[in-house]
Motif scaffolding. Structure first.
Motif, PDB file in Angstrom:
ATOM      1  N   PRO A  75      -0.455  -2.021  11.547  1.00 30.34           N
ATOM      2  CA  PRO A  75      -1.084  -1.063  12.781  1.00 30.34           C
ATOM      3  C   PRO A  75      -2.538  -0.853  12.711  1.00 30.34           C
ATOM      4  O   PRO A  75      -3.286  -0.777  11.737  1.00 30.34           O
ATOM      5  CB  PRO A  75      -0.228   0.125  12.465  1.00 30.34           C
ATOM      6  N   GLU A  76      -3.029  -1.046  14.122  1.00 32.23           N
ATOM      7  CA  GLU A  76      -4.503  -0.646  14.071  1.00 32.23           C
ATOM      8  C   GLU A  76      -4.723   0.751  13.436  1.00 32.23           C
ATOM      9  O   GLU A  76      -4.030   1.948  13.828  1.00 32.23           O
ATOM     10  CB  GLU A  76      -4.993  -0.607  15.602  1.00 32.23           C
ATOM     11  N   GLY A  77      -5.830   1.086  12.977  1.00 30.30           N
ATOM     12  CA  GLY A  77      -6.126   2.394  12.683  1.00 30.30           C
ATOM     13  C   GLY A  77      -5.139   2.650  11.396  1.00 30.30           C
ATOM     14  O   GLY A  77      -4.877   3.835  11.081  1.00 30.30           O
ATOM     15  N   TRP A  78      -4.689   1.670  10.638  1.00 31.29           N
ATOM     16  CA  TRP A  78      -3.757   2.054   9.165  1.00 31.29           C
ATOM     17  C   TRP A  78      -4.824   2.690   8.274  1.00 31.29           C
ATOM     18  O   TRP A  78      -5.809   2.166   7.996  1.00 31.29           O
ATOM     19  CB  TRP A  78      -3.382   0.546   8.729  1.00 31.29           C
ATOM     20  N   ALA A  79      -4.291   3.550   7.769  1.00 27.96           N
ATOM     21  CA  ALA A  79      -5.011   4.562   6.592  1.00 27.96           C
ATOM     22  C   ALA A  79      -5.334   3.732   5.664  1.00 27.96           C
ATOM     23  O   ALA A  79      -6.333   4.127   4.726  1.00 27.96           O
ATOM     24  CB  ALA A  79      -4.140   5.867   6.308  1.00 27.96           C
ATOM     25  N   LEU A  80      -4.550   2.710   5.084  1.00 27.94           N
ATOM     26  CA  LEU A  80      -4.736   2.030   3.902  1.00 27.94           C
ATOM     27  C   LEU A  80      -5.505   0.747   3.927  1.00 27.94           C
ATOM     28  O   LEU A  80      -5.780   0.066   3.145  1.00 27.94           O
ATOM     29  CB  LEU A  80      -3.372   1.659   3.083  1.00 27.94           C
ATOM     30  N   ALA A  81      -6.125   0.338   5.299  1.00 27.72           N
ATOM     31  CA  ALA A  81      -6.679  -0.615   5.565  1.00 27.72           C
ATOM     32  C   ALA A  81      -8.052  -0.890   4.871  1.00 27.72           C
ATOM     33  O   ALA A  81      -8.406  -2.075   4.476  1.00 27.72           O
ATOM     34  CB  ALA A  81      -6.901  -0.713   7.219  1.00 27.72           C
ATOM     35  N   ALA A  82      -8.781  -0.021   4.556  1.00 29.59           N
ATOM     36  CA  ALA A  82     -10.315  -0.116   3.813  1.00 29.59           C
ATOM     37  C   ALA A  82      -9.785  -0.655   2.839  1.00 29.59           C
ATOM     38  O   ALA A  82     -10.777  -1.532   2.065  1.00 29.59           O
ATOM     39  CB  ALA A  82     -10.646   1.112   3.795  1.00 29.59           C
ATOM     40  N   ALA A 139      15.220   4.084  -9.926  1.00 34.11           N
ATOM     41  CA  ALA A 139      15.908   3.413  -8.901  1.00 34.11           C
ATOM     42  C   ALA A 139      15.956   2.087  -8.945  1.00 34.11           C
ATOM     43  O   ALA A 139      16.817   1.161  -8.535  1.00 34.11           O
ATOM     44  CB  ALA A 139      15.422   3.800  -7.369  1.00 34.11           C
ATOM     45  N   GLY A 140      15.066   1.362  -9.769  1.00 33.68           N
ATOM     46  CA  GLY A 140      15.094   0.044  -9.968  1.00 33.68           C
ATOM     47  C   GLY A 140      13.668  -0.643 -10.590  1.00 33.68           C
ATOM     48  O   GLY A 140      12.800  -0.145 -10.163  1.00 33.68           O
ATOM     49  N   PRO A 141      13.701  -1.975 -11.048  1.00 31.71           N
ATOM     50  CA  PRO A 141      12.380  -2.505 -11.214  1.00 31.71           C
ATOM     51  C   PRO A 141      11.390  -2.619  -9.947  1.00 31.71           C
ATOM     52  O   PRO A 141      10.176  -2.799 -10.270  1.00 31.71           O
ATOM     53  CB  PRO A 141      12.726  -3.767 -11.624  1.00 31.71           C
ATOM     54  N   ALA A 142      11.933  -2.613  -8.719  1.00 33.21           N
ATOM     55  CA  ALA A 142      11.096  -2.550  -7.564  1.00 33.21           C
ATOM     56  C   ALA A 142      11.922  -1.992  -6.439  1.00 33.21           C
ATOM     57  O   ALA A 142      13.080  -2.205  -6.401  1.00 33.21           O
ATOM     58  CB  ALA A 142      10.410  -3.787  -7.209  1.00 33.21           C
ATOM     59  N   VAL A 143      11.265  -1.102  -5.676  1.00 32.99           N
ATOM     60  CA  VAL A 143      11.944  -0.410  -4.643  1.00 32.99           C
ATOM     61  C   VAL A 143      11.332  -0.645  -3.184  1.00 32.99           C
ATOM     62  O   VAL A 143      10.155  -0.383  -3.203  1.00 32.99           O
ATOM     63  CB  VAL A 143      12.264   1.148  -4.963  1.00 32.99           C
ATOM     64  N   LEU A 144      11.972  -1.031  -2.168  1.00 30.44           N
ATOM     65  CA  LEU A 144      11.106  -1.192  -0.807  1.00 30.44           C
ATOM     66  C   LEU A 144      10.980   0.253  -0.254  1.00 30.44           C
ATOM     67  O   LEU A 144      11.878   1.020  -0.097  1.00 30.44           O
ATOM     68  CB  LEU A 144      12.351  -1.923  -0.014  1.00 30.44           C
ATOM     69  N   VAL A 145       9.785   0.489  -0.103  1.00 31.42           N
ATOM     70  CA  VAL A 145       9.402   1.935   0.159  1.00 31.42           C
ATOM     71  C   VAL A 145       8.567   1.751   1.720  1.00 31.42           C
ATOM     72  O   VAL A 145       7.911   0.665   2.176  1.00 31.42           O
ATOM     73  CB  VAL A 145       8.560   2.536  -0.664  1.00 31.42           C
ATOM     74  N   GLU A 146       8.541   2.940   2.160  1.00 34.82           N
ATOM     75  CA  GLU A 146       7.585   2.847   3.569  1.00 34.82           C
ATOM     76  C   GLU A 146       6.136   3.486   3.294  1.00 34.82           C
ATOM     77  O   GLU A 146       6.234   4.804   2.742  1.00 34.82           O
ATOM     78  CB  GLU A 146       8.339   3.713   4.660  1.00 34.82           C
ATOM     79  N   LEU A 147       5.235   2.715   3.340  1.00 39.05           N
ATOM     80  CA  LEU A 147       3.916   3.588   3.064  1.00 39.05           C
ATOM     81  C   LEU A 147       3.343   4.159   4.412  1.00 39.05           C
ATOM     82  O   LEU A 147       4.040   3.872   5.328  1.00 39.05           O
ATOM     83  CB  LEU A 147       3.002   2.105   2.705  1.00 39.05           C
ATOM     84  N   PRO A 148       2.237   4.820   4.407  1.00 35.25           N
ATOM     85  CA  PRO A 148       1.558   5.396   5.654  1.00 35.25           C
ATOM     86  C   PRO A 148       1.523   4.274   6.578  1.00 35.25           C
ATOM     87  O   PRO A 148       1.175   3.318   6.235  1.00 35.25           O
ATOM     88  CB  PRO A 148       0.469   6.106   4.996  1.00 35.25           C
ATOM     89  N   ASP A 159      -8.242   8.845   1.931  1.00 35.37           N
ATOM     90  CA  ASP A 159      -7.406   9.755   2.652  1.00 35.37           C
ATOM     91  C   ASP A 159      -6.229   9.131   3.321  1.00 35.37           C
ATOM     92  O   ASP A 159      -6.541   8.830   4.405  1.00 35.37           O
ATOM     93  CB  ASP A 159      -8.058  10.758   3.362  1.00 35.37           C
ATOM     94  N   SER A 160      -4.828   9.269   2.643  1.00 35.91           N
ATOM     95  CA  SER A 160      -3.809   8.407   3.452  1.00 35.91           C
ATOM     96  C   SER A 160      -3.354   9.153   4.314  1.00 35.91           C
ATOM     97  O   SER A 160      -2.156   8.682   4.894  1.00 35.91           O
ATOM     98  CB  SER A 160      -2.744   7.929   2.339  1.00 35.91           C
ATOM     99  N   THR A 161      -3.605  10.502   4.754  1.00 32.42           N
ATOM    100  CA  THR A 161      -3.004  11.433   5.587  1.00 32.42           C
ATOM    101  C   THR A 161      -3.596  11.224   7.105  1.00 32.42           C
ATOM    102  O   THR A 161      -3.145  11.715   8.141  1.00 32.42           O
ATOM    103  CB  THR A 161      -3.211  12.951   5.379  1.00 32.42           C
ATOM    104  N   LEU A 162      -4.800  10.389   7.074  1.00 30.20           N
ATOM    105  CA  LEU A 162      -5.369  10.401   8.408  1.00 30.20           C
ATOM    106  C   LEU A 162      -4.362   9.698   9.420  1.00 30.20           C
ATOM    107  O   LEU A 162      -3.783   8.508   9.104  1.00 30.20           O
ATOM    108  CB  LEU A 162      -6.650   9.457   8.001  1.00 30.20           C
ATOM    109  N   GLY A 163      -4.735   9.917  10.809  1.00 33.65           N
ATOM    110  CA  GLY A 163      -4.070   9.277  11.913  1.00 33.65           C
ATOM    111  C   GLY A 163      -4.878   8.164  12.129  1.00 33.65           C
ATOM    112  O   GLY A 163      -6.021   7.812  11.719  1.00 33.65           O
ATOM    113  N   PRO A 164      -4.403   7.221  13.121  1.00 29.51           N
ATOM    114  CA  PRO A 164      -5.126   5.802  13.452  1.00 29.51           C
ATOM    115  C   PRO A 164      -6.552   6.119  13.964  1.00 29.51           C
ATOM    116  O   PRO A 164      -7.311   5.434  13.527  1.00 29.51           O
ATOM    117  CB  PRO A 164      -4.238   5.418  14.487  1.00 29.51           C
ATOM    118  N   ALA A 165      -6.722   7.266  14.933  1.00 33.43           N
ATOM    119  CA  ALA A 165      -8.033   7.440  15.272  1.00 33.43           C
ATOM    120  C   ALA A 165      -8.977   7.918  14.132  1.00 33.43           C
ATOM    121  O   ALA A 165     -10.095   7.397  14.080  1.00 33.43           O
ATOM    122  CB  ALA A 165      -8.005   8.405  16.548  1.00 33.43           C
TER     123      ALA A 165
END
Length: 438
Positions: free
Chosen positions: A79-86, A32-41, A182-188
């Protein structure tokens, strides 16, 4: 976009948090291109980069930073409880920029130099011998998860010995590290996992404060630093030379550093070893080539790194200025960037011939599995050594090793960050095999 990458309300492709089709997603993004804007968890938007040449360019560009405090204006909106925050908000050299990064990395990297890693060979071999011997003792026809029986305990033992993690803390610490990836985790769940990891590392640091020893954690705690001299024992510590070293690392940074080094020190190699075994079992002709001497174990390791690198979307980097990547794509200043390191090895611009096929004999096995530029993984030498020893020992001692369910691809780790089989069921000895000599 392919069906594996859906579209959100923002119109951006959404990365599947389960990581079940990382390479398929990466291929669509690369096209799609050299960079693509995506939505992360967590509905965080970032520019996904999956092309080999663009990854190289951005990871060496001084206009790209990993310092979220200084260079990500939107960090407070995560967001609080972001799965990628660690990982994204890890407080260590991992997320530092420029001279600050260079100095902080300099305290750790010498312990993983080729010379020091080579001094660790006897320890790695002894651990591999013990684990493979245990595999040889299972009843004929019995199934074993190779990830849990070899890949994980081997790499966890090596890195924990290096940092002085006591036996009784290792399993819980490993579980805590796995959980925050684990990027499927919900905020809690994510907050709970992050709190558990913080508690486990804090407990380990308190343990080492009261029980210092000849290990890297003691060096960091006591401020002995790393004067660049090699220890004779290969443990990686500074050896208490008496020379004044840097000040002790602040507690939050020390916690982040322990997570970065212990987590990356075993998680990367675990996935590398497990993926390599899977490919060899799925391609017996390639295993036969190794045994015939046509290719060697180093070829297998590098081809596995190219084909199925153990790290995919690593969050995050930030644009210090507008970055014009060509093809009409400009990453605006302050926007986050997520690099798909494992995607680079399958880039058809670099590997035009069958990039998705496992072929250890291919002449060009170029990849970016350990990163590129100033943030290149300091543990790359150790991961390669562990993988070569694990593979050679396993297939030499257990020549009849077979997949438990031939042709079935194992479930993947539930993460967009790390990449590899969640388990790998094998049969070390076929039914009716003669017990190994004692």
């Amino acid at each position: 976009m392919s069906s594996s990458t859906s579209s959100s309300g923002t119109g951006c492709p959404v990365l599947d948090p389960s990581g079940s089709a990382l390479h398929e997603e990466a291929a669509a993004l690369r096209a799609a291109g050299p960079a693509v804007l995506v939505e992360l968890p967590g509905k965080v938007l970032a520019w996904s980069v999956t092309r080999h040449s663009v990854i190289q360019a951005l990871t060496t560009d001084p206009r790209v930073s990993r310092d979220f405090r200084r260079h990500w204006p939107g960090a407070a909106d995560a967001p609080e409880g972001w799965a990628l925050a660690a990982v994204a908000f890890q407080d260590s050299f991992f997320n530092m920029y420029g001279e600050e990064h260079r100095k902080a990395r300099g305290r750790i990297a010498p312990a993983f130099s080729p010379r020091r890693v080579e001094l660790m060979r006897p320890q790695v071999q002894a651990t591999a011998d013990r684990l493979v011997a245990a595999l040889g003792e299972v009843p004929p026809g019995a199934e074993v998860d190779l990830r849990q029986a070899l890949s994980l305990p081997l790499t966890m033992t090596v890195i924990c010995d290096l940092f002085g993690v006591p036996e009784e803390m290792r399993e819980a610490l490993g579980h805590a590290i796995d959980a925050v990836l684990d990027s499927t985790l919900g905020p809690a769940e994510a907050l709970a996992a992050q709190g558990e990891l913080h508690a486990r590392i804090s407990a380990f640091i308190a343990y080492k404060r009261s029980r210092p020893g000849p290990d890297l954690t003691t060096d960091l705690l006591l401020g002995d630093g790393n004067d660049g001299n090699d220890r004779n024992d290969g443990s990686g510590g500074s050896g208490g030379s008496g020379a004044p070293g840097p000040e002790p690392i602040p507690e939050p940074v020390l916690i982040g550093t322990m997570f970065a080094m212990i987590g990356a020190g075993y998680e990367t190699a675990v996935n590398l070893i497990t993926s390599a075994v899977q490919e060899l079992l799925d391609h017996p002709e390639q295993l036969a080539a190794v045994r015939a001497g046509t290719v060697d174990w180093a070829d297998v390791v590098e081809e596995t790194l190219r084909l199925d690198g153990p790290v995919m979307h690593l969050p995050l980097r930030y644009a210090l200025a507008d970055l014009d990547l060509g093809e009409g794509v400009v990453i605006p200043q302050g926007d986050p960037i997520v690099i798909g390191f494992a995607a680079a090895g399958r880039d058809p611009q670099v590997h035009p011939s069958c990039p998705a096929e496992f072929d250890p004999a291919r002449a060009d096995k170029s990849h970016l599995a350990f990163g590129f530029g100033p943030h290149f993984c300091p543990g790359a030498h150790l991961a390669r050594l562990e993988a070569r020893i694990a593979l050679a020992t396993l297939f030499d001692r257990l020549p009849e090793l077979a997949p438990a369910r031939p042709g079935e691809r194992p479930e993947r780790i539930a993460s967009i960050m790390v990449n590899g089989p969640a388990r790998l069921d094998v049969v070390p000895r076929p039914a009716g095999a003669v017990p190994p000599p004692r």
